[in-house]
Design a protein around this motif. Structure first.
Motif, PDB file in Angstrom:
ATOM      1  N   LEU A 280      -3.841 -43.042 -56.789  1.00  0.00           N
ATOM      2  CA  LEU A 280      -4.944 -42.540 -57.714  1.00  0.00           C
ATOM      3  C   LEU A 280      -4.921 -41.014 -58.129  1.00  0.00           C
ATOM      4  O   LEU A 280      -4.895 -40.746 -59.261  1.00  0.00           O
ATOM      5  CB  LEU A 280      -6.064 -42.791 -56.761  1.00  0.00           C
ATOM      6  CG  LEU A 280      -7.458 -42.543 -57.550  1.00  0.00           C
ATOM      7  CD1 LEU A 280      -7.858 -43.581 -58.334  1.00  0.00           C
ATOM      8  CD2 LEU A 280      -8.588 -42.718 -56.391  1.00  0.00           C
ATOM      9  N   LEU A 282      -1.879 -39.432 -58.346  1.00  0.00           N
ATOM     10  CA  LEU A 282      -0.620 -39.471 -59.370  1.00  0.00           C
ATOM     11  C   LEU A 282      -1.258 -39.839 -60.847  1.00  0.00           C
ATOM     12  O   LEU A 282      -0.821 -39.214 -61.686  1.00  0.00           O
ATOM     13  CB  LEU A 282       0.290 -40.475 -58.958  1.00  0.00           C
ATOM     14  CG  LEU A 282       1.669 -40.034 -59.182  1.00  0.00           C
ATOM     15  CD1 LEU A 282       2.099 -38.800 -58.104  1.00  0.00           C
ATOM     16  CD2 LEU A 282       2.702 -41.340 -58.712  1.00  0.00           C
ATOM     17  N   ALA A 283      -2.069 -41.057 -60.619  1.00  0.00           N
ATOM     18  CA  ALA A 283      -2.559 -41.281 -62.059  1.00  0.00           C
ATOM     19  C   ALA A 283      -3.403 -40.371 -62.730  1.00  0.00           C
ATOM     20  O   ALA A 283      -3.450 -40.231 -63.902  1.00  0.00           O
ATOM     21  CB  ALA A 283      -3.383 -42.706 -61.905  1.00  0.00           C
ATOM     22  N   ALA A 286      -1.042 -37.368 -63.754  1.00  0.00           N
ATOM     23  CA  ALA A 286      -0.102 -37.645 -65.004  1.00  0.00           C
ATOM     24  C   ALA A 286      -0.770 -37.789 -66.295  1.00  0.00           C
ATOM     25  O   ALA A 286      -0.186 -37.303 -67.392  1.00  0.00           O
ATOM     26  CB  ALA A 286       0.501 -39.132 -64.789  1.00  0.00           C
ATOM     27  N   ASP A 287      -2.087 -38.229 -66.505  1.00  0.00           N
ATOM     28  CA  ASP A 287      -2.627 -37.697 -67.822  1.00  0.00           C
ATOM     29  C   ASP A 287      -3.146 -36.322 -68.130  1.00  0.00           C
ATOM     30  O   ASP A 287      -4.070 -36.376 -68.919  1.00  0.00           O
ATOM     31  CB  ASP A 287      -3.971 -39.045 -68.107  1.00  0.00           C
ATOM     32  CG  ASP A 287      -4.750 -39.395 -66.834  1.00  0.00           C
ATOM     33  OD1 ASP A 287      -4.777 -40.487 -66.876  1.00  0.00           O
ATOM     34  OD2 ASP A 287      -5.476 -38.290 -66.410  1.00  0.00           O
ATOM     35  N   THR A 289      -5.124 -34.748 -66.700  1.00  0.00           N
ATOM     36  CA  THR A 289      -6.663 -34.544 -66.126  1.00  0.00           C
ATOM     37  C   THR A 289      -7.403 -33.935 -67.199  1.00  0.00           C
ATOM     38  O   THR A 289      -6.855 -33.371 -68.269  1.00  0.00           O
ATOM     39  CB  THR A 289      -6.817 -33.729 -64.923  1.00  0.00           C
ATOM     40  OG1 THR A 289      -6.285 -32.267 -65.162  1.00  0.00           O
ATOM     41  CG2 THR A 289      -5.816 -34.367 -63.753  1.00  0.00           C
ATOM     42  N   THR A 290      -8.551 -33.819 -66.911  1.00  0.00           N
ATOM     43  CA  THR A 290      -9.681 -33.028 -68.025  1.00  0.00           C
ATOM     44  C   THR A 290      -9.632 -31.699 -67.913  1.00  0.00           C
ATOM     45  O   THR A 290      -9.647 -30.886 -69.031  1.00  0.00           O
ATOM     46  CB  THR A 290     -10.890 -33.426 -67.893  1.00  0.00           C
ATOM     47  OG1 THR A 290     -11.191 -33.442 -66.507  1.00  0.00           O
ATOM     48  CG2 THR A 290     -11.338 -34.760 -68.308  1.00  0.00           C
ATOM     49  N   ALA A 293      -5.313 -29.890 -69.282  1.00  0.00           N
ATOM     50  CA  ALA A 293      -4.645 -30.493 -70.385  1.00  0.00           C
ATOM     51  C   ALA A 293      -4.747 -29.307 -71.465  1.00  0.00           C
ATOM     52  O   ALA A 293      -5.614 -28.590 -71.606  1.00  0.00           O
ATOM     53  CB  ALA A 293      -5.588 -31.608 -71.012  1.00  0.00           C
ATOM     54  N   PRO A 294      -3.450 -28.878 -72.174  1.00  0.00           N
ATOM     55  CA  PRO A 294      -3.420 -28.125 -73.220  1.00  0.00           C
ATOM     56  C   PRO A 294      -4.115 -28.274 -74.359  1.00  0.00           C
ATOM     57  O   PRO A 294      -4.233 -29.421 -74.868  1.00  0.00           O
ATOM     58  CB  PRO A 294      -1.956 -28.086 -73.473  1.00  0.00           C
ATOM     59  CG  PRO A 294      -1.552 -29.407 -73.165  1.00  0.00           C
ATOM     60  CD  PRO A 294      -2.357 -29.921 -72.223  1.00  0.00           C
ATOM     61  N   ARG A 295      -5.124 -27.463 -74.669  1.00  0.00           N
ATOM     62  CA  ARG A 295      -5.999 -27.802 -75.919  1.00  0.00           C
ATOM     63  C   ARG A 295      -6.105 -26.558 -76.709  1.00  0.00           C
ATOM     64  O   ARG A 295      -5.968 -25.395 -76.434  1.00  0.00           O
ATOM     65  CB  ARG A 295      -7.542 -27.850 -75.360  1.00  0.00           C
ATOM     66  CG  ARG A 295      -7.660 -29.570 -74.976  1.00  0.00           C
ATOM     67  CD  ARG A 295      -9.096 -29.711 -74.341  1.00  0.00           C
ATOM     68  NE  ARG A 295      -9.085 -31.226 -74.063  1.00  0.00           N
ATOM     69  CZ  ARG A 295      -9.858 -31.686 -73.230  1.00  0.00           C
ATOM     70  NH1 ARG A 295     -10.839 -30.853 -72.812  1.00  0.00           N
ATOM     71  NH2 ARG A 295      -9.644 -32.869 -72.958  1.00  0.00           N
ATOM     72  N   GLU A 296      -6.197 -26.770 -78.010  1.00  0.00           N
ATOM     73  CA  GLU A 296      -6.143 -25.519 -79.121  1.00  0.00           C
ATOM     74  C   GLU A 296      -7.520 -25.487 -79.648  1.00  0.00           C
ATOM     75  O   GLU A 296      -7.788 -25.735 -80.759  1.00  0.00           O
ATOM     76  CB  GLU A 296      -5.097 -25.708 -79.929  1.00  0.00           C
ATOM     77  CG  GLU A 296      -5.295 -27.016 -80.834  1.00  0.00           C
ATOM     78  CD  GLU A 296      -4.015 -27.894 -80.821  1.00  0.00           C
ATOM     79  OE1 GLU A 296      -3.549 -28.495 -81.935  1.00  0.00           O
ATOM     80  OE2 GLU A 296      -3.312 -27.812 -79.986  1.00  0.00           O
ATOM     81  N   VAL A 297      -8.486 -25.554 -78.745  1.00  0.00           N
ATOM     82  CA  VAL A 297      -9.830 -25.353 -79.489  1.00  0.00           C
ATOM     83  C   VAL A 297      -9.999 -23.897 -79.776  1.00  0.00           C
ATOM     84  O   VAL A 297      -9.832 -22.824 -79.112  1.00  0.00           O
ATOM     85  CB  VAL A 297     -10.872 -25.726 -78.321  1.00  0.00           C
ATOM     86  CG1 VAL A 297     -12.189 -25.858 -78.873  1.00  0.00           C
ATOM     87  CG2 VAL A 297     -10.735 -27.162 -77.634  1.00  0.00           C
ATOM     88  N   ALA A 298     -10.845 -23.819 -80.897  1.00  0.00           N
ATOM     89  CA  ALA A 298     -11.138 -22.583 -81.465  1.00  0.00           C
ATOM     90  C   ALA A 298     -12.347 -21.963 -80.471  1.00  0.00           C
ATOM     91  O   ALA A 298     -13.260 -22.569 -80.206  1.00  0.00           O
ATOM     92  CB  ALA A 298     -11.506 -22.489 -82.744  1.00  0.00           C
TER      93      ALA A 298
END
Lengths: 298, 358
Positions: A280, A282-283, A286-287, A289-290, A293-298
């Motif tokens: 669990l 690991l799962a 691997a994605d 997570t919230t 995660a790299p995000r390019e939000v302005a």
């Protein structure tokens, strides 16, 4: 070097002392008495041990009764535990926390008190006594009373095991099943149950061990009738009181053997549970997570 | 399959997730619900799927009221944010699930699942468990699983949110092609404006349970209807100025605003996007007075093809952000302290809602 390695190093005097104390206490209170039970039971020889178990009709009946009452109580607990855990893990409603606390009452109430409470309700002078007499149903001093008492004392074991697991898994898989067209039953059998199977089995094993060994509540409701309402623990006590120690020890060794089987089963299941928890984790990672995660939000 | 959402309201305790939302999704469109977290976009998606029930309002599909229809009968494909793959089942069985619960014959299940695994480029991985897949692969399994039941509508909740940047861009383009091939109505939720603009035919910007604006990506980007949309769609320079006689003033420079022809001055906010400002050398004599703003450069940051320049107008503490093509920036030889002139090519004026004194 670090404080971490020194706290885990058994050669440190304080650590060594604590380890020795733990080993001594576990040995003295658990291992030695358990070995003593087996030693005492088999001291007259295996033949005598078998004789004591199989050739006394009252003992035979006690074993038989335990082997029927415990599974019935466990089945009731399993059905109740799954339904209650699902309710509590999936829904938010007024009184939810109170309900969760009530699940624990059987752990905090003395089994003798639980037995007395059942007598007060189902006994001849009890709340439902007249109704039960009219229906000609015997609960107290009979096997239904034993089932009730055993169910009561083991009630928290399954539900307590399932709530945290169900909460960790979350409702998304179940909702996915429904949106793919599954009915409530299909969702339960194909998604919910396989996901909780090891936790459920763990709860069942613990509940079974507790059900087999229950003494206090069963003592009160059973009336202690040899050959009729005596379960294994009650039989052990009765034989002991009658100065038939070898026979008493023989039955006790069966109970102790059950405990060892439970221990092994518990060990295997806990191993599986830990593996699933790792999966669990690991799962989740691997994605990405919230959170991270790299995000390019302005 | 068209979707019509009529006056839907949903509250969770004292929190209003959706506040009288109405929206039409035409057949075959790929629509993005764009907004910050807590704007109600996911709640709206779940209400369309039947996973959540509206307190009031109705949902129609092709004119048929489905408000009371159970989620399992809606034939909607739903892709969850964290995929919600059945962890104890193989990839094959995950994709087959919707067919199995419909008691589809085995041979048909097999051919359909294999077809879908090919479609999402996961041939040969049918025997794996979800825990043995990468994030992008899981995403595609979730998509194949949702498509297996031949849904009339495909709903995706933050479909690329949990993937790394490179995989995300690839999957995005792939999803667009897939949508065009299959041609079904699709709605996806995102908080990433780039994703919404690149992928969608229609963009719906949501905020605090309400729809702020709905339109094609160009419409929404070029004509933001509200200050919120303007703000949300990226870096923007905000200036608190005034408006009178059909003109707003930005650092003293007039900007046409025919919507307010009155003589009495009112407060107004002027929004300028960094790439809609132009930089020129301070003293090349091209600027006419009253059309450009003298400023000095504070910071220069190169970011690929675009160079971001922070400037401070003379006699002001405010910092203005200007995006200049890197080639232009080079020819201007910008460095901290150098003088420049800023010319707005485009600006938007919003009047704040009138304040009432109680």
């Amino acid at each position: 070097m670090s404080s971490r390695s020194s706290t885990t190093d058994a050669s440190q005097p304080i650590t060594a002392l604590l380890v020795a104390a733990a080993v001594a206490i576990v040995g003295l209170l658990i291992v030695v008495p358990l070995v003593a039970v087996f030693a005492e039971a088999f001291a007259p020889g295996v033949a005598a041990w078998w004789q004591a178990l199989a050739h006394d009709p009252d003992t035979r009946h006690a074993i038989w009764l335990s082997l029927t009452v415990a599974p019935v109580a466990v089945v009731i607990n399993t059905v109740f535990g799954v339904a209650a855990a699902w309710l509590v893990a999936r829904f938010r409603f007024p009184g939810r926390s109170l309900l969760i606390s009530l699940f624990d009452v059987p752990f905090s109430v003395s089994p003798v008190v639980a037995g007395l409470a059942l007598v007060l309700i189902f006994g001849r002078q009890g709340l439902l006594g007249a109704t039960l007499a009219w229906l000609d149903w015997k609960v107290i001093f009979s096997w239904p009373g034993l089932v009730l008492a055993t169910t009561f004392v083991t009630l928290p074991l399954v539900v307590r095991e399932l709530i945290p697991v169900m909460e960790a898994i979350g409702p998304d898989e179940e909702m996915a099943a429904v949106s793919l067209g599954a009915s409530g039953w299909q969702m339960f059998w194909r998604v919910t149950l396989p996901n909780i199977r090891w936790a459920l089995l763990h709860g069942i094993v613990l509940a079974n061990a507790r059900a087999m060994g229950e003494f206090g509540a069963v003592y009160v409701v059973s009336g202690h009738i040899a050959g009729a309402t005596d379960t294994m623990p009650l039989r052990v006590e009765k034989l002991f009181q009658e100065y038939r120690q070898p026979a008493s020890m023989a039955v006790a060794s069966v109970l102790a053997g059950l405990a060892l089987v439970t221990l092994v089963a518990k060990f295997v299941i806990e191993h599986r549970l830990a593996a699933e928890a790792r999966d669990l984790e690991l799962a989740r990672s691997a994605d990405g997570t919230t959170h991270d995660a790299p995000r390019e939000v302005a | 399959m068209s979707i019509h959402i009529r006056h839907v309201t949903k509250t969770f305790g004292s929190f209003t997730a959706l506040d009288d939302v109405s929206l039409d999704v035409e057949d075959g469109t790929l629509l993005a619900l764009l907004g910050p977290s807590g704007s109600g976009k996911t709640t709206l998606l779940r209400i369309i799927a039947g996973l959540e029930h509206a307190d009031s309002g109705s949902i129609e599909e092709n004119g048929a009221d489905i408000t009371e229809l159970h989620a399992r009968s809606r034939e909607v494909g739903f892709v969850f944010q964290h995929y919600a793959l059945f962890r104890h089942m193989s990839v094959f069985e995950n994709v087959a699930f919707g067919l199995r619960v419909r008691k589809t014959p085995d041979a048909e299940v097999r051919s359909r699942v294999e077809e879908l695994l090919r479609l999402v480029r996961l041939e040969g991985l049918g025997g794996r468990k979800p825990s043995q897949l990468s994030g992008g692969q899981r995403q595609r399994v979730a998509l194949a699983r949702a498509l297996a039941i031949r849904p009339k509508i495909l709903l995706l909740d933050e479909p690329f949110g949990a993937l790394d940047a490179k995989v995300r861009v690839e999957l995005r383009q792939w999803l667009r092609r897939l949508h065009d091939e299959i041609g079904m109505t699709s709605v996806f939720v995102t908080h990433d404006q780039e994703e919404a603009f690149e992928l969608a035919d229609r963009v719906v910007v949501m905020n605090q349970g309400r729809i702020e604006q709905e339109g094609s990506p160009d419409e929404v980007f070029d004509q933001p209807a509200t200050p919120f949309v303007m703000d949300f769609l990226g870096n923007v320079n905000v200036y608190h100025g005034r408006v009178e006689n059909g003109r707003a003033f930005w650092h003293g420079i007039p900007i046409d605003y025919p919507d307010y022809p009155h003589a009495q001055a009112r407060e107004a906010r002027v929004y300028l996007r960094p790439h809609e400002l132009e930089l020129s050398p301070a003293a090349d004599g091209r600027q006419r007075p009253g059309t450009s703003l003298p400023a000095s450069v504070v910071r220069v940051t190169r970011s690929g093809a675009v160079t971001r320049v922070a400037c401070r107008p003379h006699g002001s503490d405010a910092e203005l952000h200007v995006d200049v093509p890197t080639d232009t920036a080079r020819s201007l030889t910008l460095e901290p302290g150098s003088s420049v002139a800023i010319t707005p090519r485009r600006a938007r004026v919003f009047l704040p809602a009138p304040e009432y004194v109680i």
